[in-house]
Design a protein around this motif. Structure first.
Motif, PDB file in Angstrom:
ATOM      1  N   TYR A  11       0.903  -1.148  -0.111  1.00 20.94           N
ATOM      2  CA  TYR A  11      -0.019   0.054   0.249  1.00 20.94           C
ATOM      3  C   TYR A  11       0.988   1.284   0.043  1.00 20.94           C
ATOM      4  CZ  TYR A  11      -2.973   3.650   1.256  1.00 20.94           C
ATOM      5  OH  TYR A  11      -3.973   5.115   1.408  1.00 20.94           O
ATOM      6  N   LEU A  12       0.633   1.926  -0.931  1.00 21.66           N
ATOM      7  CA  LEU A  12       1.637   3.201  -1.111  1.00 21.66           C
ATOM      8  C   LEU A  12       0.617   4.397  -1.187  1.00 21.66           C
ATOM      9  CD1 LEU A  12       4.213   2.196  -4.181  1.00 21.66           C
ATOM     10  CD2 LEU A  12       4.024   1.740  -1.852  1.00 21.66           C
ATOM     11  N   ARG A  13       1.059   5.610  -0.522  1.00 22.02           N
ATOM     12  CA  ARG A  13       0.004   6.627  -0.328  1.00 22.02           C
ATOM     13  C   ARG A  13       1.239   7.988  -0.814  1.00 22.02           C
ATOM     14  NH1 ARG A  13      -1.162  10.274   4.208  1.00 22.02           N
ATOM     15  NH2 ARG A  13       0.733  11.187   3.326  1.00 22.02           N
ATOM     16  N   ASN A  14       0.704   8.756  -1.270  1.00 21.49           N
ATOM     17  CA  ASN A  14       1.484   9.981  -1.481  1.00 21.49           C
ATOM     18  C   ASN A  14       0.900  11.413  -0.867  1.00 21.49           C
ATOM     19  OD1 ASN A  14       3.509  11.659  -2.809  1.00 21.49           O
ATOM     20  ND2 ASN A  14       2.887  11.259  -5.017  1.00 21.49           N
ATOM     21  N   GLY A  15       1.705  12.440  -0.686  1.00 22.41           N
ATOM     22  CA  GLY A  15       1.369  13.642  -0.102  1.00 22.41           C
ATOM     23  C   GLY A  15       2.542  14.545   0.114  1.00 22.41           C
ATOM     24  N   PRO A  16       2.319  15.750   0.201  1.00 22.60           N
ATOM     25  CA  PRO A  16       3.307  16.759   0.221  1.00 22.60           C
ATOM     26  C   PRO A  16       3.662  17.027   1.594  1.00 22.60           C
ATOM     27  CG  PRO A  16       0.877  17.972   0.587  1.00 22.60           C
ATOM     28  CD  PRO A  16       0.894  16.394   0.258  1.00 22.60           C
ATOM     29  N   ASN A  17       5.164  17.074   1.550  1.00 22.80           N
ATOM     30  CA  ASN A  17       6.148  17.236   2.717  1.00 22.80           C
ATOM     31  C   ASN A  17       7.304  17.964   2.432  1.00 22.80           C
ATOM     32  OD1 ASN A  17       6.254  15.136   5.156  1.00 22.80           O
ATOM     33  ND2 ASN A  17       8.011  15.954   5.015  1.00 22.80           N
ATOM     34  N   PRO A  18       7.165  19.339   2.851  1.00 20.79           N
ATOM     35  CA  PRO A  18       8.209  20.236   2.806  1.00 20.79           C
ATOM     36  C   PRO A  18       9.333  19.751   3.551  1.00 20.79           C
ATOM     37  CG  PRO A  18       6.559  21.753   3.080  1.00 20.79           C
ATOM     38  CD  PRO A  18       6.012  20.085   3.245  1.00 20.79           C
ATOM     39  N   ARG A  19      10.665  20.132   3.253  1.00 23.48           N
ATOM     40  CA  ARG A  19      11.933  19.619   4.180  1.00 23.48           C
ATOM     41  C   ARG A  19      11.943  20.462   5.266  1.00 23.48           C
ATOM     42  NH1 ARG A  19      15.986  19.008  -0.974  1.00 23.48           N
ATOM     43  NH2 ARG A  19      14.758  21.017  -1.543  1.00 23.48           N
ATOM     44  N   PRO A  20      12.852  20.265   6.326  1.00 23.60           N
ATOM     45  CA  PRO A  20      13.001  20.932   7.313  1.00 23.60           C
ATOM     46  C   PRO A  20      13.373  22.528   7.148  1.00 23.60           C
ATOM     47  CG  PRO A  20      13.738  18.770   7.720  1.00 23.60           C
ATOM     48  CD  PRO A  20      13.592  18.850   6.384  1.00 23.60           C
ATOM     49  N   GLY A  21      12.760  23.337   7.456  1.00 21.25           N
ATOM     50  CA  GLY A  21      13.405  24.745   7.350  1.00 21.25           C
ATOM     51  C   GLY A  21      12.524  25.183   6.104  1.00 21.25           C
ATOM     52  N   GLU A  22      11.811  24.506   5.346  1.00 19.50           N
ATOM     53  CA  GLU A  22      11.117  24.989   4.434  1.00 19.50           C
ATOM     54  C   GLU A  22       9.360  25.157   4.863  1.00 19.50           C
ATOM     55  OE1 GLU A  22      13.101  22.671   0.614  1.00 19.50           O
ATOM     56  OE2 GLU A  22      11.356  21.963   1.122  1.00 19.50           O
ATOM     57  N   THR A  23       8.962  26.324   4.080  1.00 16.33           N
ATOM     58  CA  THR A  23       7.470  26.255   4.160  1.00 16.33           C
ATOM     59  C   THR A  23       7.042  26.265   2.608  1.00 16.33           C
ATOM     60  OG1 THR A  23       5.483  27.361   4.987  1.00 16.33           O
ATOM     61  CG2 THR A  23       7.519  28.758   4.187  1.00 16.33           C
ATOM     62  N   SER A  24       5.632  26.239   2.720  1.00 16.89           N
ATOM     63  CA  SER A  24       5.116  26.376   1.292  1.00 16.89           C
ATOM     64  C   SER A  24       3.861  27.272   1.368  1.00 16.89           C
ATOM     65  CB  SER A  24       4.622  24.927   0.984  1.00 16.89           C
ATOM     66  OG  SER A  24       3.778  24.395   1.784  1.00 16.89           O
ATOM     67  N   PRO A  25       3.630  27.887   0.354  1.00 12.98           N
ATOM     68  CA  PRO A  25       2.474  28.876   0.293  1.00 12.98           C
ATOM     69  C   PRO A  25       1.024  28.346   0.030  1.00 12.98           C
ATOM     70  CG  PRO A  25       3.783  28.963  -1.895  1.00 12.98           C
ATOM     71  CD  PRO A  25       4.321  28.097  -1.193  1.00 12.98           C
ATOM     72  N   HIS A  26       0.752  26.906  -0.185  1.00 15.62           N
ATOM     73  CA  HIS A  26      -0.225  26.040  -0.548  1.00 15.62           C
ATOM     74  C   HIS A  26      -0.024  24.759  -0.012  1.00 15.62           C
ATOM     75  CE1 HIS A  26      -3.725  24.720  -2.310  1.00 15.62           C
ATOM     76  NE2 HIS A  26      -4.078  26.076  -2.668  1.00 15.62           N
ATOM     77  N   TRP A  27      -0.938  24.130   0.566  1.00 16.33           N
ATOM     78  CA  TRP A  27      -0.989  22.745   1.035  1.00 16.33           C
ATOM     79  C   TRP A  27      -0.578  21.861  -0.164  1.00 16.33           C
ATOM     80  CZ3 TRP A  27      -5.646  19.204   2.121  1.00 16.33           C
ATOM     81  CH2 TRP A  27      -5.024  17.941   2.797  1.00 16.33           C
TER      82      TRP A  27
END
Length: 451
Positions: free
Chosen positions: A40-56
């Protein structure tokens, strides 16, 4: 100077994890069915430590995988998809204003086809990964794919073909593609639409493709304002569903009430030749509410989001070629998302759909109109429930549902295995770490992909 508040998509059960780990011989409560032999494989967003993102939706893709075999949970591992954005910080738009379709986060879905596993995001090329979640590289199907590939392709259970599309904010706005059962890109053609809409999903039937041309459109001003994804609701665009023969021919459009649909359940042709489509529907206020909650847009949009409790409900559209009319029907009043079904019924009549609510997994019987919900504990957030059919089954819902459940406070996670017929507990695999709430996944039985 005051610190900026942490965005909702960087906290709690959505917060990224800082590293990659592997673990073996996971603890199981209950009994894992021996038939569940695969991954069972699942994907999703995950910024690296210290990074942020302007949208999920914009963080680096991270795959979470579990290997099940013989009633045991042999391993868990998580790996970032090593795209050109991840390894080189490559820009999606080059200096000459062309697009680098390999410079994408590959964070939305992961699917098998023709012996390969593809990590998908809707703005660029898919990335091939191994069954152990190592990145092979971008896939353009021998150079034949030059634009984007949706994160929601549909595999025809009869022909084995994979149908998909790409959309963009510059012409061509919509392009249809077809992969053979052996993974060759054998057809690509432009579909005419009035402008650059955000078309996240679509549907197929045995003989048709169903398009959703809905009023969420690209806005260049949002790029200048730093929006993570520069799309917004547009009351003036209109809303319509299109039916296109898979054998070729023009699209026939059906006007519908303004709405947005991130995810469809399934579609099929009924005995009278009508096209039936099920999906999770947002009205204008609900769409703008969730869009503000999961990304920084404009100040107006953010204020609007704070005042609206967003809601998506299961809806059915019946498109009648004889009358040219669309009939719309609300199936329930629950707030649900991520509708799934038995993939062997894709494009054909289906009786059951499975969805998730805030703290529940909900099953719909579309023949009787009944529904059943498994309420989870306070603070438990279920992920998409993936249906796995039992071998030699006698009923459509004979099988299991797999869902990663995460603690909203940022605690642990587990893989929940349910009997799909009555939503009773079958087994729980206790994961070695918290898994951030993500998007979509697939069950890949042994033998479906190359080892």
């Amino acid at each position: 100077m005051s610190e900026q508040p942490v965005p909702a998509w960087m906290a709690g059960h959505l917060a990224p994890v800082p590293d990659e780990i592997s673990a073996v011989d996971l603890r199981v409560t209950g009994a894992l069915p021996a038939e569940l032999t695969g991954r069972y494989l699942r994907n999703g967003p995950n910024p690296r430590p210290g990074e942020t993102s302007p949208h999920w939706f914009t963080g680096h893709g991270m795959l979470h995988g579990l290997r099940l075999r013989g009633g045991r949970a042999e391993w868990y591992r998580n790996r970032w998809v090593r795209t050109r954005v991840f390894t080189e910080d490559a820009p999606f738009i080059r200096e000459d204003l062309t697009f680098d379709r390999a410079a994408v986060p590959a964070n939305t879905h992961v699917v098998p086809h023709a012996g390969k596993i593809l990590a998908l995001v809707e703005i660029g090329f898919p990335y091939e990964v191994t069954p152990e979640l190592d990145t092979v590289g971008p896939c353009d199907f021998g150079g034949r794919l030059t634009g984007a590939m949706t994160a929601h392709p549909k595999e025809d259970p009869v022909t084995g073909e994979l149908l998909f599309f790409g959309y963009g904010f510059a012409p061509p706005y919509l392009t249809y593609h077809r992969l053979s059962s052996t993974g060759e890109l054998v057809e690509s053609r432009e579909i005419e639409v009035p402008g650059p809409t955000m078309m996240h999903d679509f549907a197929i039937t045995a003989r048709h493709v169903v398009w959703m041309d809905l009023p969420v459109v690209f806005d260049g001003d949002l790029v200048m304002n730093g929006a993570g994804i520069p799309y917004r609701w547009d009351d003036g665009y209109g809303a319509r569903l299109g039916v296109m023969p898979r054998s070729g021919g023009p699209v026939r459009w059906f006007e519908v009430d303004p709405c947005y649909v991130f995810h469809v359940g399934n579609a099929y042709e009924d005995e009278e030749g009508r096209i039936v489509l099920d999906g999770a529907r947002y009205d204008a206020d609900s769409f703008q509410g969730i869009w503000g909650d999961i990304g920084r847009t404009t100040e107006h949009d953010t204020a609007h989001a704070a005042s609206v409790h967003w809601k998506s409900v299961m809806h059915r559209w019946t498109l009648d070629p004889a009358t040219g009319k669309a009939v719309e029907e609300q199936l329930d009043d629950r707030n649900v998302e991520f509708p799934t079904h038995d993939d062997t019924r894709t494009g054909h009549g289906h009786r059951y759909l499975y969805t998730v609510a805030d703290e529940a997994i909900v099953k719909y019987d579309l023949r009787t109109g009944a529904s059943r919900a498994l309420e989870l504990g306070d603070g438990d957030a279920p992920g998409e429930a993936v249906f796995v059919p039992a071998a030699d089954r006698g009923a459509e819902d004979e099988g299991w549902l797999l869902s990663i459940v995460s603690d909203r406070s940022g605690g642990g996670s587990e893989l929940l295995v349910l009997n799909a017929a009555d939503l009773s507990h079958q087994a729980t695999v206790h994961l070695p770490r918290r898994v951030p709430a993500g998007f979509h996944g697939s069950w890949i039985p042994d033998g479906e992909v190359s080892p």
